[in-house]
Design a protein around this motif. Structure first.
Motif, PDB file in Angstrom:
ATOM      1  N   UNK A   1      48.439  44.396  26.490  1.00  0.00           N
ATOM      2  CA  UNK A   1      47.873  43.285  27.379  1.00  0.00           C
ATOM      3  C   UNK A   1      48.922  43.163  28.158  1.00  0.00           C
ATOM      4  N   UNK A   2      50.426  43.594  28.113  1.00  0.00           N
ATOM      5  CA  UNK A   2      51.343  43.702  28.929  1.00  0.00           C
ATOM      6  C   UNK A   2      50.947  44.217  30.197  1.00  0.00           C
ATOM      7  N   UNK A   3      50.242  45.338  30.274  1.00  0.00           N
ATOM      8  CA  UNK A   3      49.946  45.979  31.471  1.00  0.00           C
ATOM      9  C   UNK A   3      49.026  45.097  32.559  1.00  0.00           C
ATOM     10  N   UNK A   4      48.619  44.388  32.166  1.00  0.00           N
ATOM     11  CA  UNK A   4      47.640  43.245  32.650  1.00  0.00           C
ATOM     12  C   UNK A   4      48.452  42.326  33.594  1.00  0.00           C
ATOM     13  N   UNK A   5      49.675  42.062  33.354  1.00  0.00           N
ATOM     14  CA  UNK A   5      50.387  41.227  34.050  1.00  0.00           C
ATOM     15  C   UNK A   5      51.167  41.801  35.150  1.00  0.00           C
ATOM     16  N   UNK A   6      51.488  41.236  36.303  1.00  0.00           N
ATOM     17  CA  UNK A   6      52.152  41.440  37.212  1.00  0.00           C
ATOM     18  C   UNK A   6      52.727  40.321  38.075  1.00  0.00           C
ATOM     19  N   UNK A   7      53.803  40.665  38.899  1.00  0.00           N
ATOM     20  CA  UNK A   7      54.434  39.454  39.636  1.00  0.00           C
ATOM     21  C   UNK A   7      54.544  40.104  40.908  1.00  0.00           C
ATOM     22  N   UNK A   8      53.795  39.354  41.856  1.00  0.00           N
ATOM     23  CA  UNK A   8      54.171  39.580  43.105  1.00  0.00           C
ATOM     24  C   UNK A   8      55.106  38.783  44.045  1.00  0.00           C
ATOM     25  N   UNK A   9      55.901  39.090  44.621  1.00  0.00           N
ATOM     26  CA  UNK A   9      56.862  38.379  45.594  1.00  0.00           C
ATOM     27  C   UNK A   9      56.813  38.760  46.951  1.00  0.00           C
TER      28      UNK A   9
ATOM     29  N   UNK B   1      57.514  42.966  46.905  1.00  0.00           N
ATOM     30  CA  UNK B   1      58.022  43.176  45.538  1.00  0.00           C
ATOM     31  C   UNK B   1      56.905  42.759  44.353  1.00  0.00           C
ATOM     32  N   UNK B   2      56.715  44.013  43.712  1.00  0.00           N
ATOM     33  CA  UNK B   2      55.908  43.914  42.389  1.00  0.00           C
ATOM     34  C   UNK B   2      56.363  44.459  41.334  1.00  0.00           C
ATOM     35  N   UNK B   3      56.502  43.435  40.322  1.00  0.00           N
ATOM     36  CA  UNK B   3      57.167  43.629  38.861  1.00  0.00           C
ATOM     37  C   UNK B   3      56.061  43.790  37.768  1.00  0.00           C
ATOM     38  N   UNK B   4      56.028  44.817  37.025  1.00  0.00           N
ATOM     39  CA  UNK B   4      55.251  44.622  35.767  1.00  0.00           C
ATOM     40  C   UNK B   4      55.884  45.294  34.472  1.00  0.00           C
ATOM     41  N   UNK B   5      55.194  45.246  33.603  1.00  0.00           N
ATOM     42  CA  UNK B   5      55.515  45.782  32.315  1.00  0.00           C
ATOM     43  C   UNK B   5      54.874  46.474  31.606  1.00  0.00           C
ATOM     44  N   UNK B   6      55.395  47.696  30.744  1.00  0.00           N
ATOM     45  CA  UNK B   6      54.734  48.318  30.066  1.00  0.00           C
ATOM     46  C   UNK B   6      55.205  48.409  28.750  1.00  0.00           C
ATOM     47  N   UNK B   7      54.328  49.100  27.696  1.00  0.00           N
ATOM     48  CA  UNK B   7      54.735  48.925  26.089  1.00  0.00           C
ATOM     49  C   UNK B   7      53.929  49.996  25.472  1.00  0.00           C
ATOM     50  N   UNK B   8      54.229  50.646  24.818  1.00  0.00           N
ATOM     51  CA  UNK B   8      53.227  51.596  24.088  1.00  0.00           C
ATOM     52  C   UNK B   8      52.604  50.884  22.729  1.00  0.00           C
ATOM     53  N   UNK B   9      53.063  49.704  22.262  1.00  0.00           N
ATOM     54  CA  UNK B   9      52.535  48.846  21.563  1.00  0.00           C
ATOM     55  C   UNK B   9      51.337  47.722  21.902  1.00  0.00           C
ATOM     56  N   UNK B  10      51.844  47.155  23.142  1.00  0.00           N
ATOM     57  CA  UNK B  10      51.279  45.835  23.725  1.00  0.00           C
ATOM     58  C   UNK B  10      50.474  46.401  25.039  1.00  0.00           C
TER      59      UNK B  10
ATOM     60  N   UNK C   1      62.828  51.271  17.556  1.00  0.00           N
ATOM     61  CA  UNK C   1      61.585  52.193  17.590  1.00  0.00           C
ATOM     62  C   UNK C   1      60.943  52.094  19.050  1.00  0.00           C
ATOM     63  N   UNK C   2      60.347  53.226  19.268  1.00  0.00           N
ATOM     64  CA  UNK C   2      59.640  53.241  20.702  1.00  0.00           C
ATOM     65  C   UNK C   2      58.572  52.046  20.928  1.00  0.00           C
ATOM     66  N   UNK C   3      57.896  51.750  19.736  1.00  0.00           N
ATOM     67  CA  UNK C   3      56.813  50.496  19.744  1.00  0.00           C
ATOM     68  C   UNK C   3      57.673  49.219  20.041  1.00  0.00           C
ATOM     69  N   UNK C   4      58.896  49.039  19.953  1.00  0.00           N
ATOM     70  CA  UNK C   4      59.254  48.001  20.140  1.00  0.00           C
ATOM     71  C   UNK C   4      59.988  47.659  21.744  1.00  0.00           C
ATOM     72  N   UNK C   5      59.955  49.113  22.417  1.00  0.00           N
ATOM     73  CA  UNK C   5      60.486  49.068  23.669  1.00  0.00           C
ATOM     74  C   UNK C   5      59.606  48.681  24.682  1.00  0.00           C
ATOM     75  N   UNK C   6      59.818  47.763  25.614  1.00  0.00           N
ATOM     76  CA  UNK C   6      59.183  47.142  26.656  1.00  0.00           C
ATOM     77  C   UNK C   6      59.907  47.732  28.042  1.00  0.00           C
ATOM     78  N   UNK C   7      59.233  48.227  28.872  1.00  0.00           N
ATOM     79  CA  UNK C   7      59.822  48.711  30.298  1.00  0.00           C
ATOM     80  C   UNK C   7      59.602  47.889  31.173  1.00  0.00           C
ATOM     81  N   UNK C   8      60.238  47.402  32.327  1.00  0.00           N
ATOM     82  CA  UNK C   8      59.935  46.865  33.327  1.00  0.00           C
ATOM     83  C   UNK C   8      59.992  47.710  34.671  1.00  0.00           C
ATOM     84  N   UNK C   9      58.954  47.622  35.273  1.00  0.00           N
ATOM     85  CA  UNK C   9      58.807  48.480  36.655  1.00  0.00           C
ATOM     86  C   UNK C   9      58.878  47.667  37.923  1.00  0.00           C
ATOM     87  N   UNK C  10      59.391  47.977  38.881  1.00  0.00           N
ATOM     88  CA  UNK C  10      59.464  47.389  40.153  1.00  0.00           C
ATOM     89  C   UNK C  10      59.285  48.317  41.128  1.00  0.00           C
ATOM     90  N   UNK C  11      58.410  47.768  41.847  1.00  0.00           N
ATOM     91  CA  UNK C  11      58.044  48.298  43.382  1.00  0.00           C
ATOM     92  C   UNK C  11      58.156  47.532  44.484  1.00  0.00           C
TER      93      UNK C  11
END
Length: 164
Positions: free
Chosen positions: A43-51, A32-41, A9-19
């Motif tokens: 709080x995931x959009x508040x987390x990013x990894x900077x390299x 490099x910046x990586x972050x996640x997005x989800x339709x159900x969670x 289901x779409x609510x279980x899908x987590x997408x990883x974005x990379x810039x």
């Protein structure tokens, strides 16, 4: 590659974005910046990894270079904030895209004020021509005496002053 059956289901899908971006002045320095997005969670959009990869650019004075896009941001804050307030706010928001010290902000403010001032000509010939034109237009300027090797003399008075 075959798709997964049945699809989650779409609510279980987590997408990883990379810039990825490169520093204009040094293409060997990358971010490099990586972050996640989800339709159900949410709080995931508040987390990013900077390299960061490579060595940050140092100029010949061993000072860290400031990105040129920062100065227009600083200039937009001049009207209502002091340099220290601007510095603290920008460092609080993101220290990687902030000026390195308040002196940079003060210098930018000085340059902006100087650019906004009308240009005053220090050319004495221009000044003399302006005074000579005032001789015909301005009622206060009555006589201009200009001799070789001497400072020009300008006699200023009105007819009323002379009668008094």
């Amino acid at each position: 590659m075959d798709s997964l059956e049945p699809q989650p289901p779409q609510s279980d899908v987590i997408t990883m974005h990379r810039y990825e971006t490169v520093l204009k002045s040094n293409s060997a320095f990358k971010k490099h910046v990586s972050w996640f997005s989800s339709t159900s969670d949410t709080k995931l959009s508040d987390i990013a990894l900077y390299e960061y990869q490579g060595t940050y650019v140092i100029n010949s004075d061993n000072k860290v270079c400031t990105h040129p896009n920062i100065i227009p941001q600083v200039q937009s804050e001049f009207s209502d904030k002091k340099p220290k307030e601007i510095f603290l706010k920008m460092n609080q928001d993101n220290s990687m895209t902030a000026p390195r010290d308040t002196k940079q902000i003060k210098n930018a403010k000085y340059r902006q004020n100087k650019a906004n001032q009308p240009s005053n000509s220090n050319n004495i010939a221009d000044e003399i021509l302006e005074v000579l034109s005032m001789l015909n237009d301005h009622p206060f300027v009555q006589q201009v005496i200009y001799k070789k090797g001497q400072m020009p003399s300008i006699l200023c008075y009105t007819e009323k002053q002379m009668t008094d």
